[in-house]
Design an enzyme around this catalytic site. Structure first.
Site, PDB file in Angstrom:
ATOM      1  N   HIS A 208     -50.807 -18.044 -18.701  1.00  0.00           N
ATOM      2  CA  HIS A 208     -49.876 -17.521 -19.703  1.00  0.00           C
ATOM      3  C   HIS A 208     -50.676 -17.261 -20.979  1.00  0.00           C
ATOM      4  CE1 HIS A 208     -45.920 -18.021 -22.137  1.00  0.00           C
ATOM      5  NE2 HIS A 208     -46.875 -17.781 -23.003  1.00  0.00           N
ATOM      6  N   ARG A 292     -38.911 -14.412 -32.227  1.00  0.00           N
ATOM      7  CA  ARG A 292     -38.784 -15.504 -33.201  1.00  0.00           C
ATOM      8  C   ARG A 292     -40.173 -16.004 -33.553  1.00  0.00           C
ATOM      9  NH1 ARG A 292     -38.147 -17.922 -28.033  1.00  0.00           N
ATOM     10  NH2 ARG A 292     -39.923 -19.327 -27.706  1.00  0.00           N
TER      11      ARG A 292
HETATM   12  C1  MV4 Z   1     -43.776 -16.130 -13.262  1.00  0.00           C
HETATM   13  C2  MV4 Z   1     -44.759 -16.826 -12.517  1.00  0.00           C
HETATM   14  C3  MV4 Z   1     -45.371 -16.144 -11.502  1.00  0.00           C
HETATM   15  N1  MV4 Z   1     -45.012 -14.874 -11.199  1.00  0.00           N
HETATM   16  N2  MV4 Z   1     -43.459 -14.878 -12.924  1.00  0.00           N
HETATM   17  C4  MV4 Z   1     -41.674 -17.734 -16.312  1.00  0.00           C
HETATM   18  C5  MV4 Z   1     -41.176 -18.599 -17.395  1.00  0.00           C
HETATM   19  C6  MV4 Z   1     -42.350 -19.424 -17.709  1.00  0.00           C
HETATM   20  N3  MV4 Z   1     -42.055 -20.610 -18.415  1.00  0.00           N
HETATM   21  C7  MV4 Z   1     -42.894 -19.671 -16.334  1.00  0.00           C
HETATM   22  N4  MV4 Z   1     -42.740 -18.470 -15.693  1.00  0.00           N
HETATM   23  C8  MV4 Z   1     -43.435 -17.980 -14.634  1.00  0.00           C
HETATM   24  N5  MV4 Z   1     -43.145 -16.705 -14.285  1.00  0.00           N
HETATM   25  C9  MV4 Z   1     -44.076 -14.271 -11.917  1.00  0.00           C
HETATM   26  N6  MV4 Z   1     -43.734 -13.021 -11.606  1.00  0.00           N
HETATM   27  C10 MV4 Z   1     -45.066 -18.134 -12.893  1.00  0.00           C
HETATM   28  C11 MV4 Z   1     -44.399 -18.732 -13.933  1.00  0.00           C
HETATM   29  C12 MV4 Z   1     -44.753 -20.091 -14.233  1.00  0.00           C
HETATM   30  C13 MV4 Z   1     -45.650 -20.398 -15.263  1.00  0.00           C
HETATM   31  C14 MV4 Z   1     -46.219 -19.417 -16.049  1.00  0.00           C
HETATM   32  C15 MV4 Z   1     -47.114 -19.732 -17.059  1.00  0.00           C
HETATM   33  C16 MV4 Z   1     -47.459 -21.061 -17.284  1.00  0.00           C
HETATM   34  C17 MV4 Z   1     -46.907 -22.075 -16.526  1.00  0.00           C
HETATM   35  C18 MV4 Z   1     -45.991 -21.760 -15.501  1.00  0.00           C
HETATM   36  C19 MV4 Z   1     -45.441 -22.775 -14.723  1.00  0.00           C
HETATM   37  C20 MV4 Z   1     -44.562 -22.454 -13.733  1.00  0.00           C
HETATM   38  C21 MV4 Z   1     -44.215 -21.115 -13.484  1.00  0.00           C
END
Ligand code: MV4
Length: 461
Positions: A208, A292
């Site tokens: 992320h 925000r």
């Molecule tokens: C995702 C993903 C993998 N593929 N979307 C969305 C909200 C955020 N808090 C976590 N999210 C994710 N969206 C797609 N298409 C994996 C996650 C995710 C994640 C992302 C970044 C950091 C930590 C995470 C932990 C679990 C899932």
């Protein structure tokens, strides 16, 4: 510039906004619930108004009480901080109707980006990469299965009104689709009162990485580089840093251009964050935009030297951003650890009275907190009680400084995650900057700890 700002929040961010107002010569109004009467944000504000009982719905989310407080005190603007009303398009509209400036983007943009399915469409229109998936919300399991077959399993079903992980389901094959869609829609309905969901390709081990942007009412859009926020537990960030160890200058440039293209597409005014997922091959994809100020904004302030809260206030009062893109660089490295009042084993919030509170200091240390010796952490609100922010000339200097800062942060009377943070920043893969969404898994299944509570589906598969 505004004469007086009402701060519609509590805790460290309320205090942080008060400091910015002081430096700008703007008077401040704190609002507080019954249990926050002795809080530091109340003590340090010029004026304060009690807006109701402890429960959020009756105080910090109570729009009519907050607007009344602004009218009684003759405040000309409201800063919502983060959480609570910060991303409520409805609240932004009411402020406008009452001729009180909302310190944030327009209600229209808050609403547009608040719907994650329409945000995806808008962003794709701007030519910014999004993960393959549905064009807006999906109505039926058959439609979802058709899209999933097209983009290939696994896919993820996300709540359109969501963000931050609520109402998400990973779907690994067609057989799971009907049930997963049903549960995701039920969760979305329960959490946001909107059952809409959308589908996108699921990345197994992404990072992320989010970009901070500033837009002013003269059409200027600037980026303040990125924050790496991969270390999360149940969609709560734990450690944030800048710059991201994953980005090269070339990739940073491309992602910054994409972030600014999103902001330009919607005519963004004020501070905002564009979140991206980065896959193992370092392809980036838009995930969501947060309209925000964010918890982790100090990380960006530290590497750029820009006071983001002051800029939010200046922008909302109609002033231009006083920087050019060429003036904004990256100096050193910054890491933030969120300090939560929580049980180290169960992760349950751990409210209570703090009997000893000693904060670390010395070169390169910043602690944003509204906690202090003998204060009471109420059970009604978020468990984050402090942010420990350290800078170093290099990432390794920031890490060693973080270790010594965590070692000298003394909080007694309640349990905190300081020992967990100490383990995270000592982890060999953390030290190498090798992060993924699975990073925290190793800390949740260690021998000293009993079996953890079942993790949400999106983290177990
Ligand atoms: C995702 C993903 C993998 N593929 N979307 C969305 C909200 C955020 N808090 C976590 N999210 C994710 N969206 C797609 N298409 C994996 C996650 C995710 C994640 C992302 C970044 C950091 C930590 C995470 C932990 C679990 C899932």
């Amino acid at each position: 510039m505004f004469r007086k700002i009402l701060i519609a929040n509590r805790g460290e961010i309320a205090l942080r906004i008060i400091w910015a107002c002081r430096e700008l010569g703007v008077r401040t109004v704190a609002v507080h619930s019954d249990v926050d009467t002795d809080s530091l944000h109340v003590k340090f504000a010029d004026e304060d108004v009690c807006i109701g009982p402890a429960r959020n719905a009756e105080s910090y989310l109570n729009i009519s009480a907050i607007i009344s407080a602004a009218e009684i005190t003759d405040a000309d603007a409201i800063h919502p901080g983060y959480g609570f009303l910060a991303e409520s398009a409805h609240f932004a509209e009411i402020c406008q109707e009452c001729h009180i400036a909302f310190i944030g983007p327009s209600a229209e943009v808050v609403r547009l980006m608040g719907n994650k399915a329409t945000a995806r469409k808008t962003v794709a229109q701007a030519g910014v990469p999004v993960l393959p998936g549905s064009d807006g919300s999906v109505g039926t399991a058959a439609e979802a299965a058709r899209i999933a077959a097209e983009v290939g399993y696994p896919v993820i079903v996300k709540a359109s009104a969501g963000g931050g992980g609520r109402g998400m389901r990973i779907v690994r094959n067609e057989e799971e689709m009907e049930r997963s869609l049903e549960t995701a829609m039920a969760e979305a309905k329960a959490a946001f009162d909107v059952p809409d969901v959308y589908v996108e390709k699921y990345l197994e081990r992404p990072r992320h990485v989010e970009f901070q942007i500033l837009g002013d009412s003269f059409g200027n859009i600037l980026h303040l580089n990125e924050r790496e926020c991969t270390i999360q537990r149940r969609h709560q960030k734990l450690v944030e840093e800048a710059p991201s160890p994953a980005l090269t200058p070339a990739l940073r440039g491309k992602m910054a251009e994409a972030a600014m293209a999103v902001a330009r597409e919607v005519g963004y005014v004020n501070a905002g964050t564009i979140e991206f997922l980065l896959d193992e091959r370092r392809n980036f994809y838009f995930m969501e935009m947060n309209t925000r100020i964010q918890v982790e904004h100090p990380v960006t302030e530290t590497i750029t030297g820009i006071d983001l809260i002051k800029e939010q206030i200046r922008i909302a009062s109609g002033e231009p951003v006083p920087y050019r893109q060429e003036d904004i660089g990256i100096v050193g490295h910054c890491i933030e650890c969120r300090i939560n009042a929580e049980d180290p084993v169960t992760f349950a919030p751990c409210p209570g009275r703090i009997t000893t509170f000693h904060v670390p200091g010395g070169p390169g240390i910043r602690v944003d907190t509204a906690a202090h010796q003998d204060c009471v952490i109420p059970p009604y609100y978020d468990s984050m009680i402090a942010k420990l922010i350290v800078r170093g000339n290099s990432r390794s200097e920031a890490i060693s400084r973080m270790k010594r800062a965590l070692d000298s942060f003394v909080i007694e009377g309640i349990k905190t995650n300081i020992p967990l943070q100490r383990r995270i920043v000592s982890d060999p893969e953390f030290e190498l900057g090798e992060l993924s969404t699975r990073f925290m898994d190793r800390f949740l299944h260690t021998k000293e700890e009993p079996a953890p509570a079942p993790a949400p589906a999106e983290e177990t598969t």
